[in-house]
Scaffold this active site. Structure first.
Site, PDB file in Angstrom:
ATOM      1  CB  ILE A  65      -0.951  -0.023   1.231  1.00  9.44           C
ATOM      2  CG1 ILE A  65      -1.829   1.222   1.296  1.00  9.44           C
ATOM      3  CG2 ILE A  65      -0.208  -0.188   2.536  1.00  9.44           C
ATOM      4  CD1 ILE A  65      -2.915   1.154   2.417  1.00  9.44           C
ATOM      5  CB  SER A  66       1.235   4.095  -2.310  1.00  5.09           C
ATOM      6  OG  SER A  66       1.170   3.251  -3.439  1.00  5.09           O
TER       7      SER A  66
END
Ligand code: SAM
Length: 218
Positions: A65-66
């Protein structure tokens, strides 16, 4: 609101001020979406204590997940006003799609791993974000069935710009994409003007590879 929800909300507020506003993101709709969307529900329980920390986190299948700042910056670069059709390539956890759901009319998001797509779709549904549509497949070919898009956001690193994504932009539409080697990339924004495309380099970034027909080989 439970005590736990209250704690997460205050961590989220701190995340927005210290990581996102401080680095220059100004779009008030983006800041509001980042304040509202519960990042911790997109993160596995063992990483939840880090949900509002300043970095990416593992989500399984070797993917991430960024970082919250990058999610906010890429969203801002799309310059959404609320009535657009948007495509995201690289659903991952579904978090970026949830942010986009607050900013656009309809969001199509495509993920190459079916298990990640299924899991993300479940969370997005639980949050009641019924303007997000999750697909499984190779997003380097875009999603022609719903084109053209006002905005396309690619959340994995491409060796080159996939031509189908440019072709699926509407006139005036924007493509935000990290481009470079597997080890490091530059975030780029491409804007369509008829058959001409302008591009800007934004900042250096490091994403997992975009794997597919118009991306890296597996
Ligand atoms: N946007 C995601 C989020 O909010 O959690 C983060 C995405 S992660 C950095 C990149 C994702 O792109 C991974 O889940 C990976 O499997 C996916 N991906 C890589 N190549 C792809 C392709 N050709 N089509 C669709 N998804 C792809």
């Amino acid at each position: 609101m439970t005590v736990e929800d209250g704690l997460y909300a205050s961590e989220r507020e701190h995340m927005v001020e210290s990581q996102i506003v401080r680095r220059g993101v100004r779009d008030v709709r983006v800041l509001e979406a980042m304040r509202d969307v519960p990042r911790h529900v997109f993160v596995a329980p063992e990483y939840r204590y880090l949900a509002y920390a300043d970095g990416p986190l593992p989500i399984g299948n070797g993917q991430t997940i960024s970082q919250p700042y990058i999610v906010a910056l890429m969203s801002e670069l799309l310059e959404l006003r609320g009535d657009e059709m948007v495509l995201e390539v690289g659903t991952g956890s579904g978090y970026q799609a949830a942010v986009l759901a607050r900013l656009a009319r309809q969001v199509h998001t495509i993920e190459r791993y079916a298990n990640l797509a299924r899991y993300a779709a479940g969370i997005l549904q639980e949050l009641g974000l019924d303007n997000v549509h999750v697909h499984t497949g190779d997003g380097t070919k875009g999603l022609p069935d719903f084109a053209p898009y006002t905005g396309i956001i690619v959340t994995a690193a491409a060796p080159n710009i996939p031509r189908p994504l440019l072709d699926q932009l509407e006139d005036g539409g924007r493509l935000v994409i990290p481009v470079g080697s597997r080890g490091g990339q530059v975030l780029e924004r491409w804007t369509r003007h008829g058959e001409r495309f302008d591009y800007e380099s934004i900042i250096p970034v490091a994403f997992v590879p975009l794997v597919g027909e118009q991306g890296w080989k597996d």
